[in-house]
Design a protein around this motif. Structure first.
Motif, mmCIF file in Angstrom:
data_model
loop_
_atom_site.group_PDB
_atom_site.id
_atom_site.type_symbol
_atom_site.label_atom_id
_atom_site.label_comp_id
_atom_site.label_asym_id
_atom_site.label_seq_id
_atom_site.Cartn_x
_atom_site.Cartn_y
_atom_site.Cartn_z
ATOM 1 N N ALA A 215 0.847 -1.193 0.000
ATOM 2 C CA ALA A 215 0.000 0.000 0.000
ATOM 3 C C ALA A 215 0.882 1.242 0.000
ATOM 4 O O ALA A 215 1.755 1.403 0.856
ATOM 5 N N HIS B 207 -2.199 6.566 1.151
ATOM 6 C CA HIS B 207 -3.393 6.208 1.920
ATOM 7 C C HIS B 207 -4.479 5.711 0.970
ATOM 8 O O HIS B 207 -5.487 6.391 0.739
ATOM 9 N N PRO B 208 -4.303 4.520 0.426
ATOM 10 C CA PRO B 208 -5.268 4.007 -0.559
ATOM 11 C C PRO B 208 -6.581 3.594 0.093
ATOM 12 O O PRO B 208 -6.636 3.282 1.297
ATOM 13 N N ASP B 209 -7.641 3.615 -0.710
ATOM 14 C CA ASP B 209 -8.947 3.157 -0.232
ATOM 15 C C ASP B 209 -9.517 2.158 -1.242
ATOM 16 O O ASP B 209 -8.807 1.681 -2.127
ATOM 17 N N ASN C 139 -11.328 2.571 -3.710
ATOM 18 C CA ASN C 139 -11.389 3.051 -5.097
ATOM 19 C C ASN C 139 -10.000 3.247 -5.713
ATOM 20 O O ASN C 139 -9.889 3.676 -6.871
ATOM 21 N N SER C 140 -8.969 2.957 -4.976
ATOM 22 C CA SER C 140 -7.606 3.219 -5.452
ATOM 23 C C SER C 140 -7.190 2.233 -6.533
ATOM 24 O O SER C 140 -7.654 1.093 -6.592
ATOM 25 N N VAL D 177 -4.910 -0.349 -8.718
ATOM 26 C CA VAL D 177 -4.090 -1.510 -8.386
ATOM 27 C C VAL D 177 -3.139 -1.772 -9.545
ATOM 28 O O VAL D 177 -3.577 -1.962 -10.688
ATOM 29 N N ASN E 267 -1.720 7.484 -4.063
ATOM 30 C CA ASN E 267 -2.437 6.555 -3.198
ATOM 31 C C ASN E 267 -2.882 5.370 -4.059
ATOM 32 O O ASN E 267 -3.820 5.475 -4.843
ATOM 33 N N CYS E 268 -2.192 4.265 -3.931
ATOM 34 C CA CYS E 268 -2.494 3.111 -4.772
ATOM 35 C C CYS E 268 -1.974 1.836 -4.130
ATOM 36 O O CYS E 268 -1.290 1.868 -3.096
ATOM 37 N N TYR E 269 -2.312 0.728 -4.745
ATOM 38 C CA TYR E 269 -1.826 -0.582 -4.302
ATOM 39 C C TYR E 269 -0.923 -1.181 -5.380
ATOM 40 O O TYR E 269 -1.156 -0.996 -6.577
ATOM 41 N N VAL F 201 -10.540 -3.761 -2.776
ATOM 42 C CA VAL F 201 -11.023 -2.680 -3.639
ATOM 43 C C VAL F 201 -12.427 -3.009 -4.128
ATOM 44 O O VAL F 201 -12.819 -4.175 -4.222
#
Length: 374
Positions: free
Chosen positions: A26, A29-31, A33-34, A36, A57-59, A97
């Motif tokens: 991570a 600060h991904p959520d 909707n981030s 991938v 902010n991503c994975y 996600v």
């Protein structure tokens, strides 16, 4: 600091690739909707991705690629849709996600079938840029699209120097091994000779990032020019220490052998060289055996081949069919063959084929490489 230590180790010993642990990384600060992004678990790749994407902010879903870079792993069958599907389910990406999209490196196109990926995982894959240096620009777009420049793989000078340092580190390990053998069993004279050849060899390797700045068309031929300073070094050494003058022919012969070995090592291992060792030794020509030819009767004009060519040799004709600009030199990655569901791309040079790509089913290769269209 720990990552930087392993980064240095992965640079110095590139022939012994370090593995990054598979899993979810991570960034920021991904959520739910981030975005991938998919990566192999070659440590150097993941390290650079984390630095390049540190402000986003991503994975990153790190997939087991046997510790090898994505391009090599995909071509060898170690990075494919099955590996990606396994990682998606193992690390429960569907719970992390809310969307069902993943971005894959374009260089994985030689090994990953997006249709099978979607059928087995429920996730839609899209190809990112050929170079991860273009990822920030690509991800910043409201409607993501790959420009023509992003399709083409570039190898900056710094990356070339990393490869050169990696070769030096690897061969110095070999020197240490022979140092022990010669010092213990054959005496210091032989150890001195090996050390001298190693220094000459190192000079040649550290000059390899300058291959593209020399006049010959084929980089392996430029390498023969780059090796000239190492010969001057050996000549200077025996002139300075006459006691070794009788060894000069042996030094020069050994240096020539090592230079040819470097040429053999880089044949097919980078974006510049895609011939066989035998072909290069006979012709000093690195041109690929693979000459792509479109069978328009089969082509569906999906342009999947055009979207993943890392050398930019596939264009578009006025009638919408892909066109192959062979003067730009195909590197025989066969990503176009892998992505063509209609089997519309054949090899005009069949049956000549280097055959080091293992990710394409044999029955498909037989159709592509076993027919000859003019």
């Amino acid at each position: 600091m720990k990552d930087y230590f392993w980064y240095c180790c992965s640079i110095l010993f590139r022939y012994f690739p370090l593995r990054y642990p598979p899993g979810i990384v991570a960034l920021g600060h991904p959520d739910k909707n981030s975005l991938v992004l998919i990566s192999g678990n070659y440590f150097l790749t993941v390290f650079k991705l984390k630095r390049i994407l540190k402000n986003l902010n991503c994975y990153i879903l790190v997939v087991d690629s046997a510790g090898v870079n994505v391009w090599c792993a995909a071509g060898a069958g170690d990075f494919n849709e099955n590996k990606v599907v396994d990682a998606i389910f193992t690390y429960k990406l569907d719970e992390l996600v809310s969307h069902r999209r993943v971005i894959l490196p374009q260089l994985a196109a030689v090994g990953v079938d997006l249709q099978i990926l979607r059928q087995r995982s429920g996730f839609n894959g899209e190809w990112g840029p050929a170079s991860f240096y273009d990822l920030p620009e690509y991800l910043a777009q409201d409607k993501r699209s790959i420009s023509e420049r992003m399709h083409i793989l570039r190898m900056p000078f710094f990356d070339r120097m990393e490869l050169a340092i990696g070769m030096v580190g690897t061969y110095f390990l070999s020197y240490l091994k022979y140092y022990i053998i010669f010092a213990l069993f054959l005496g210091m004279q032989y150890n001195h000779d090996v050390f001298l050849i190693t220094i000459a060899y190192t000079i040649t390797i550290l000059l390899t990032p300058f291959l593209d700045f020399l006049p010959f068309k084929w980089a392996t031929n430029n390498l023969m020019v780059i090796s000239i300073p190492s010969y001057f070094f050996l000549w200077w050494y025996v002139e300075s220490y006459p006691a070794f003058i009788h060894m000069l022919p042996i030094y020069l012969l050994a240096n020539s052998v090592f230079t040819i070995l470097i040429c053999m090592d880089i044949l097919g291992s980078t974006i510049h060289f895609k011939s066989s060792v035998a072909n290069w030794l006979c012709t000093f020509n690195n041109k690929s055996y693979f000459g792509p030819k479109l069978v328009s009767e089969r082509c569906t004009k999906c342009h999947a081949c055009q979207n993943i060519c890392p050398k930019g040799i596939i264009g578009e004709e006025d009638n919408g069919y892909p066109s192959f600009q062979l003067e730009l030199e195909c590197c025989e990655c066969l990503a176009c063959v892998k992505q063509c569901q209609a089997l519309a791309i054949l090899n005009i040079n069949a049956p000549k084929f280097k055959g080091d790509i293992k990710s394409i089913p044999q029955e498909q290769l037989a159709q592509v490489m076993g027919e000859k269209y003019y």
